[in-house]
Design a protein around this motif. Structure first.
Motif, PDB file in Angstrom:
ATOM      1  N   GLY A  87      -4.977   8.490 -17.204  1.00  0.00           N
ATOM      2  CA  GLY A  87      -5.398   9.352 -16.092  1.00  0.00           C
ATOM      3  C   GLY A  87      -5.867   8.543 -14.895  1.00  0.00           C
ATOM      4  N   ALA A  88      -6.632   7.495 -15.160  1.00  0.00           N
ATOM      5  CA  ALA A  88      -7.120   6.643 -14.066  1.00  0.00           C
ATOM      6  C   ALA A  88      -5.958   5.915 -13.409  1.00  0.00           C
ATOM      7  N   MET A  89      -5.009   5.454 -14.234  1.00  0.00           N
ATOM      8  CA  MET A  89      -3.851   4.756 -13.665  1.00  0.00           C
ATOM      9  C   MET A  89      -3.062   5.697 -12.758  1.00  0.00           C
ATOM     10  N   VAL A  90      -2.805   6.903 -13.229  1.00  0.00           N
ATOM     11  CA  VAL A  90      -2.042   7.874 -12.431  1.00  0.00           C
ATOM     12  C   VAL A  90      -2.805   8.217 -11.158  1.00  0.00           C
ATOM     13  N   LEU A  91      -4.102   8.386 -11.267  1.00  0.00           N
ATOM     14  CA  LEU A  91      -4.915   8.708 -10.088  1.00  0.00           C
ATOM     15  C   LEU A  91      -4.833   7.598  -9.047  1.00  0.00           C
ATOM     16  N   PHE A  92      -4.988   6.353  -9.474  1.00  0.00           N
ATOM     17  CA  PHE A  92      -4.921   5.236  -8.530  1.00  0.00           C
ATOM     18  C   PHE A  92      -3.515   5.085  -7.937  1.00  0.00           C
ATOM     19  N   LEU A  93      -2.490   5.251  -8.758  1.00  0.00           N
ATOM     20  CA  LEU A  93      -1.125   5.118  -8.243  1.00  0.00           C
ATOM     21  C   LEU A  93      -0.780   6.246  -7.274  1.00  0.00           C
ATOM     22  N   LEU A  94      -1.239   7.456  -7.553  1.00  0.00           N
ATOM     23  CA  LEU A  94      -1.032   8.552  -6.598  1.00  0.00           C
ATOM     24  C   LEU A  94      -1.782   8.297  -5.291  1.00  0.00           C
ATOM     25  N   ALA A  95      -2.989   7.769  -5.407  1.00  0.00           N
ATOM     26  CA  ALA A  95      -3.746   7.426  -4.199  1.00  0.00           C
ATOM     27  C   ALA A  95      -3.033   6.324  -3.423  1.00  0.00           C
ATOM     28  N   GLY A  96      -2.499   5.322  -4.125  1.00  0.00           N
ATOM     29  CA  GLY A  96      -1.759   4.248  -3.456  1.00  0.00           C
ATOM     30  C   GLY A  96      -0.505   4.760  -2.773  1.00  0.00           C
ATOM     31  N   PHE A  97       0.213   5.653  -3.439  1.00  0.00           N
ATOM     32  CA  PHE A  97       1.426   6.219  -2.841  1.00  0.00           C
ATOM     33  C   PHE A  97       1.082   7.092  -1.637  1.00  0.00           C
ATOM     34  N   SER A  98       0.008   7.873  -1.750  1.00  0.00           N
ATOM     35  CA  SER A  98      -0.419   8.728  -0.638  1.00  0.00           C
ATOM     36  C   SER A  98      -0.843   7.899   0.570  1.00  0.00           C
ATOM     37  N   THR A  99      -1.579   6.822   0.305  1.00  0.00           N
ATOM     38  CA  THR A  99      -1.994   5.975   1.425  1.00  0.00           C
ATOM     39  C   THR A  99      -0.786   5.307   2.066  1.00  0.00           C
ATOM     40  N   PHE A 100       0.226   4.976   1.254  1.00  0.00           N
ATOM     41  CA  PHE A 100       1.445   4.380   1.797  1.00  0.00           C
ATOM     42  C   PHE A 100       2.176   5.354   2.711  1.00  0.00           C
ATOM     43  N   LEU A 101       2.181   6.620   2.370  1.00  0.00           N
ATOM     44  CA  LEU A 101       2.876   7.613   3.196  1.00  0.00           C
ATOM     45  C   LEU A 101       2.104   7.983   4.458  1.00  0.00           C
ATOM     46  N   LEU A 102       0.792   8.065   4.366  1.00  0.00           N
ATOM     47  CA  LEU A 102      -0.011   8.601   5.463  1.00  0.00           C
ATOM     48  C   LEU A 102      -0.560   7.550   6.428  1.00  0.00           C
ATOM     49  N   PHE A 103      -1.091   6.468   5.909  1.00  0.00           N
ATOM     50  CA  PHE A 103      -1.799   5.507   6.754  1.00  0.00           C
ATOM     51  C   PHE A 103      -0.946   4.867   7.847  1.00  0.00           C
ATOM     52  N   PRO A 104       0.299   4.447   7.596  1.00  0.00           N
ATOM     53  CA  PRO A 104       1.076   3.841   8.689  1.00  0.00           C
ATOM     54  C   PRO A 104       1.289   4.778   9.873  1.00  0.00           C
ATOM     55  N   VAL A 105       1.456   6.051   9.606  1.00  0.00           N
ATOM     56  CA  VAL A 105       1.634   7.018  10.702  1.00  0.00           C
ATOM     57  C   VAL A 105       0.342   7.130  11.503  1.00  0.00           C
ATOM     58  N   LEU A 106      -0.780   7.232  10.805  1.00  0.00           N
ATOM     59  CA  LEU A 106      -2.072   7.329  11.496  1.00  0.00           C
ATOM     60  C   LEU A 106      -2.355   6.080  12.322  1.00  0.00           C
ATOM     61  N   ILE A 107      -2.049   4.931  11.769  1.00  0.00           N
ATOM     62  CA  ILE A 107      -2.291   3.673  12.480  1.00  0.00           C
ATOM     63  C   ILE A 107      -1.396   3.575  13.711  1.00  0.00           C
ATOM     64  N   ALA A 108      -0.109   3.868  13.553  1.00  0.00           N
ATOM     65  CA  ALA A 108       0.842   3.719  14.662  1.00  0.00           C
ATOM     66  C   ALA A 108       0.535   4.664  15.810  1.00  0.00           C
ATOM     67  N   PHE A 109       0.176   5.903  15.508  1.00  0.00           N
ATOM     68  CA  PHE A 109      -0.051   6.873  16.568  1.00  0.00           C
ATOM     69  C   PHE A 109      -1.406   6.724  17.237  1.00  0.00           C
ATOM     70  N   SER A 110      -2.306   5.962  16.644  1.00  0.00           N
ATOM     71  CA  SER A 110      -3.614   5.762  17.273  1.00  0.00           C
ATOM     72  C   SER A 110      -3.725   4.424  17.985  1.00  0.00           C
ATOM     73  N   LYS A 111      -2.639   3.660  18.049  1.00  0.00           N
ATOM     74  CA  LYS A 111      -2.674   2.339  18.677  1.00  0.00           C
ATOM     75  C   LYS A 111      -2.957   2.469  20.177  1.00  0.00           C
ATOM     76  N   PRO A 112      -3.976   1.778  20.687  1.00  0.00           N
ATOM     77  CA  PRO A 112      -4.253   1.813  22.128  1.00  0.00           C
ATOM     78  C   PRO A 112      -3.205   0.999  22.893  1.00  0.00           C
ATOM     79  N   LEU A 113      -2.706   1.562  23.989  1.00  0.00           N
ATOM     80  CA  LEU A 113      -1.660   0.916  24.775  1.00  0.00           C
ATOM     81  C   LEU A 113      -2.067   0.836  26.235  1.00  0.00           C
ATOM     82  N   SER A 114      -1.545  -0.166  26.919  1.00  0.00           N
ATOM     83  CA  SER A 114      -1.734  -0.233  28.365  1.00  0.00           C
ATOM     84  C   SER A 114      -0.746   0.725  29.020  1.00  0.00           C
ATOM     85  N   GLU A 115      -0.927   0.968  30.301  1.00  0.00           N
ATOM     86  CA  GLU A 115      -0.019   1.862  31.020  1.00  0.00           C
ATOM     87  C   GLU A 115       1.416   1.336  31.001  1.00  0.00           C
ATOM     88  N   ALA A 116       1.580   0.037  31.132  1.00  0.00           N
ATOM     89  CA  ALA A 116       2.915  -0.558  31.127  1.00  0.00           C
ATOM     90  C   ALA A 116       3.557  -0.438  29.747  1.00  0.00           C
TER      91      ALA A 116
END
Length: 154
Positions: A87-116
């Motif tokens: 159960g703990a293994m499945v929980l951690f692996l599901l959390a790892g898979f979820s973070t893999f799907l969600l975190f890159p999108v959150l990081i990319a869309f919140s990146k601060p950019l200059s006007e250029a």
């Protein structure tokens, strides 16, 4: 030569009529063939400055998200190889898979950019770049967790 009124890039102008900026894909109309910087209204160049505090905050968030993803994948394989709890293994692996799907999108869309940078910023490329970073972290965590779990360390 003239500056694009939208992005400030240098554009070669050969004749009058419609021209397209090769950097920002803006259509620009030039009235006569006597094109010179004095005849074309110039917009101020776009700023290349990025808010340093926002960039530091984004880097901290990016590192935190990568660490959480690494921890989840590592613990999933570490616990799984030690036969402690399925159960703990499945929980951690599901959390790892979820973070893999969600975190890159959150990081990319919140990146601060200059006007250029906003003019040429491709969100898809940044999301892909963040996915590759997460994938590398996951592979390293998988290998470390599996090796240490199998060896019985801890």
């Amino acid at each position: 030569m003239m500056d694009c009124p939208h992005c400030g890039a240098r554009i070669k102008v050969k004749s009058s009529g419609d021209i397209r900026c090769e950097y920002c894909d803006s259509d620009i109309f030039v009235e006569n063939s006597d094109v010179s910087p004095q005849n074309i209204p110039q917009s101020p160049p776009l700023s290349t400055e990025i808010n340093e505090t926002a960039l530091k905050k984004w880097n901290r968030k990016r590192k935190f998200f990568n660490a959480v993803h690494f921890f989840c994948v590592f613990m999933g394989w570490f616990v799984g190889m030690r036969d402690i709890s399925d159960g703990a293994m499945v929980l951690f692996l599901l959390a790892g898979f979820s973070t893999f799907l969600l975190f890159p999108v959150l990081i990319a869309f919140s990146k601060p950019l200059s006007e250029a940078e906003k003019v040429n910023f491709k969100k898809g490329k940044e999301v892909l770049r963040q996915y590759l970073v997460m994938l590398l972290a996951g592979i390293i965590a998988f290998m470390a967790g599996a090796i240490l779990g199998y060896a019985g360390v801890g």
